[in-house]
Design a protein around this motif. Sequence first.
Motif, PDB file in Angstrom:
ATOM      1  N   VAL A 120     -34.586  28.546  36.303  1.00  0.00           N
ATOM      2  CA  VAL A 120     -33.596  28.599  37.390  1.00  0.00           C
ATOM      3  C   VAL A 120     -33.651  27.308  38.201  1.00  0.00           C
ATOM      4  O   VAL A 120     -32.607  26.747  38.568  1.00  0.00           O
ATOM      5  N   LYS A 121     -34.879  26.825  38.481  1.00  0.00           N
ATOM      6  CA  LYS A 121     -35.023  25.565  39.222  1.00  0.00           C
ATOM      7  C   LYS A 121     -34.363  24.420  38.469  1.00  0.00           C
ATOM      8  O   LYS A 121     -33.675  23.583  39.063  1.00  0.00           O
ATOM      9  N   ASP A 122     -34.566  24.364  37.158  1.00  0.00           N
ATOM     10  CA  ASP A 122     -33.954  23.314  36.350  1.00  0.00           C
ATOM     11  C   ASP A 122     -32.427  23.401  36.440  1.00  0.00           C
ATOM     12  O   ASP A 122     -31.743  22.371  36.575  1.00  0.00           O
ATOM     13  N   THR A 123     -31.904  24.606  36.359  1.00  0.00           N
ATOM     14  CA  THR A 123     -30.451  24.803  36.449  1.00  0.00           C
ATOM     15  C   THR A 123     -29.944  24.352  37.814  1.00  0.00           C
ATOM     16  O   THR A 123     -28.901  23.682  37.911  1.00  0.00           O
ATOM     17  N   LEU A 124     -30.686  24.727  38.889  1.00  0.00           N
ATOM     18  CA  LEU A 124     -30.277  24.329  40.232  1.00  0.00           C
ATOM     19  C   LEU A 124     -30.320  22.814  40.385  1.00  0.00           C
ATOM     20  O   LEU A 124     -29.448  22.218  41.035  1.00  0.00           O
ATOM     21  N   LYS A 125     -31.327  22.168  39.808  1.00  0.00           N
ATOM     22  CA  LYS A 125     -31.406  20.711  39.874  1.00  0.00           C
ATOM     23  C   LYS A 125     -30.196  20.079  39.187  1.00  0.00           C
ATOM     24  O   LYS A 125     -29.607  19.117  39.702  1.00  0.00           O
ATOM     25  N   LYS A 126     -29.835  20.623  38.019  1.00  0.00           N
ATOM     26  CA  LYS A 126     -28.663  20.095  37.307  1.00  0.00           C
ATOM     27  C   LYS A 126     -27.404  20.276  38.145  1.00  0.00           C
ATOM     28  O   LYS A 126     -26.561  19.392  38.222  1.00  0.00           O
ATOM     29  N   MET A 127     -27.319  21.450  38.784  1.00  0.00           N
ATOM     30  CA  MET A 127     -26.156  21.715  39.625  1.00  0.00           C
ATOM     31  C   MET A 127     -26.138  20.762  40.818  1.00  0.00           C
ATOM     32  O   MET A 127     -25.066  20.264  41.209  1.00  0.00           O
ATOM     33  N   ASP A 128     -27.291  20.496  41.424  1.00  0.00           N
ATOM     34  CA  ASP A 128     -27.373  19.550  42.538  1.00  0.00           C
ATOM     35  C   ASP A 128     -26.910  18.160  42.093  1.00  0.00           C
ATOM     36  O   ASP A 128     -26.150  17.491  42.801  1.00  0.00           O
ATOM     37  N   VAL A 129     -27.378  17.766  40.922  1.00  0.00           N
ATOM     38  CA  VAL A 129     -26.989  16.452  40.401  1.00  0.00           C
ATOM     39  C   VAL A 129     -25.479  16.422  40.179  1.00  0.00           C
ATOM     40  O   VAL A 129     -24.796  15.437  40.541  1.00  0.00           O
ATOM     41  N   GLU A 130     -24.938  17.461  39.598  1.00  0.00           N
ATOM     42  CA  GLU A 130     -23.492  17.528  39.343  1.00  0.00           C
ATOM     43  C   GLU A 130     -22.718  17.544  40.658  1.00  0.00           C
ATOM     44  O   GLU A 130     -21.670  16.889  40.778  1.00  0.00           O
ATOM     45  N   MET A 131     -23.235  18.296  41.661  1.00  0.00           N
ATOM     46  CA  MET A 131     -22.556  18.353  42.961  1.00  0.00           C
ATOM     47  C   MET A 131     -22.561  16.974  43.617  1.00  0.00           C
ATOM     48  O   MET A 131     -21.553  16.540  44.179  1.00  0.00           O
ATOM     49  N   GLU A 132     -23.698  16.311  43.568  1.00  0.00           N
ATOM     50  CA  GLU A 132     -23.793  14.985  44.139  1.00  0.00           C
ATOM     51  C   GLU A 132     -22.806  14.034  43.445  1.00  0.00           C
ATOM     52  O   GLU A 132     -22.152  13.218  44.091  1.00  0.00           O
ATOM     53  N   GLU A 133     -22.743  14.173  42.127  1.00  0.00           N
ATOM     54  CA  GLU A 133     -21.826  13.321  41.369  1.00  0.00           C
ATOM     55  C   GLU A 133     -20.377  13.619  41.765  1.00  0.00           C
ATOM     56  O   GLU A 133     -19.572  12.697  41.964  1.00  0.00           O
ATOM     57  N   MET A 134     -20.046  14.901  41.923  1.00  0.00           N
ATOM     58  CA  MET A 134     -18.678  15.273  42.330  1.00  0.00           C
ATOM     59  C   MET A 134     -18.393  14.771  43.734  1.00  0.00           C
ATOM     60  O   MET A 134     -17.289  14.255  44.012  1.00  0.00           O
ATOM     61  N   LEU A 135     -19.364  14.908  44.659  1.00  0.00           N
ATOM     62  CA  LEU A 135     -19.172  14.418  46.019  1.00  0.00           C
ATOM     63  C   LEU A 135     -19.005  12.896  46.021  1.00  0.00           C
ATOM     64  O   LEU A 135     -18.164  12.334  46.742  1.00  0.00           O
ATOM     65  N   ARG A 136     -19.817  12.199  45.231  1.00  0.00           N
ATOM     66  CA  ARG A 136     -19.716  10.743  45.143  1.00  0.00           C
ATOM     67  C   ARG A 136     -18.349  10.339  44.625  1.00  0.00           C
ATOM     68  O   ARG A 136     -17.704   9.433  45.173  1.00  0.00           O
ATOM     69  N   ARG A 137     -17.866  11.049  43.570  1.00  0.00           N
ATOM     70  CA  ARG A 137     -16.555  10.717  43.005  1.00  0.00           C
ATOM     71  C   ARG A 137     -15.453  10.966  44.029  1.00  0.00           C
ATOM     72  O   ARG A 137     -14.515  10.177  44.152  1.00  0.00           O
ATOM     73  N   LEU A 138     -15.592  12.106  44.724  1.00  0.00           N
ATOM     74  CA  LEU A 138     -14.575  12.445  45.714  1.00  0.00           C
ATOM     75  C   LEU A 138     -14.575  11.420  46.856  1.00  0.00           C
ATOM     76  O   LEU A 138     -13.517  10.983  47.320  1.00  0.00           O
ATOM     77  N   ALA A 139     -15.783  11.056  47.270  1.00  0.00           N
ATOM     78  CA  ALA A 139     -15.888  10.108  48.380  1.00  0.00           C
ATOM     79  C   ALA A 139     -15.408   8.712  47.980  1.00  0.00           C
ATOM     80  O   ALA A 139     -14.857   7.977  48.811  1.00  0.00           O
TER      81      ALA A 139
END
Length: 172
Positions: free
Chosen positions: A144-163
């Motif tokens: 679950v931690k690994d999945t959450l880390k991947k999701m955090d990375v993806e969220m950061e990437e989406m936020l970076r792209r949006l920004a």
Amino acid sequence: NFSNFNIIVDGLVIDCKFPDHLRKTYYELCCAQESFLHKDLLKQINLTLAVGVIMETTNIAEGIRACEARASSHEDFVVWKKTLEAFELLGMNVKFLLKRIDGLLSLSARPRDPAEHEGYKEMKLERAHAGAKMKELESRMSSVKDTLKKMDVEMEEMLRRLATAPWYFAED
């Protein structure tokens, strides 16, 4: 009372064959049982054998009184039991001593090592089972931690792209 107590076998007083402390202990045993323990000894029994049976019965009774279940060995109890059973066959009243020895034998037969107790074995098995469950849960949590880390990375990437997205997308 003790001063009037005589040990008589086949009509012969045999008090002189006993040390005072054994005679006194035998007197106390007889009083406790409200009976002469040797009264039913086989008729015409060898006098030396009768004295030996009474003495050894008294010695065993003293041994029982003095013993501590942890200090006395199981083998001693077994020997005492066999001896008293033989004396019983000769007519000596020793049932009360045999009962006491049976109790001591059951206590001494109990396992002293905690690892030998059934409850301990069950708890150890439960602990092992719980340990296995914990490892399984830890593995799941790690996943679950690994999945959450991947999701955090993806969220950061989406936020970076949006920004950093070009402004022309913002109007749509």
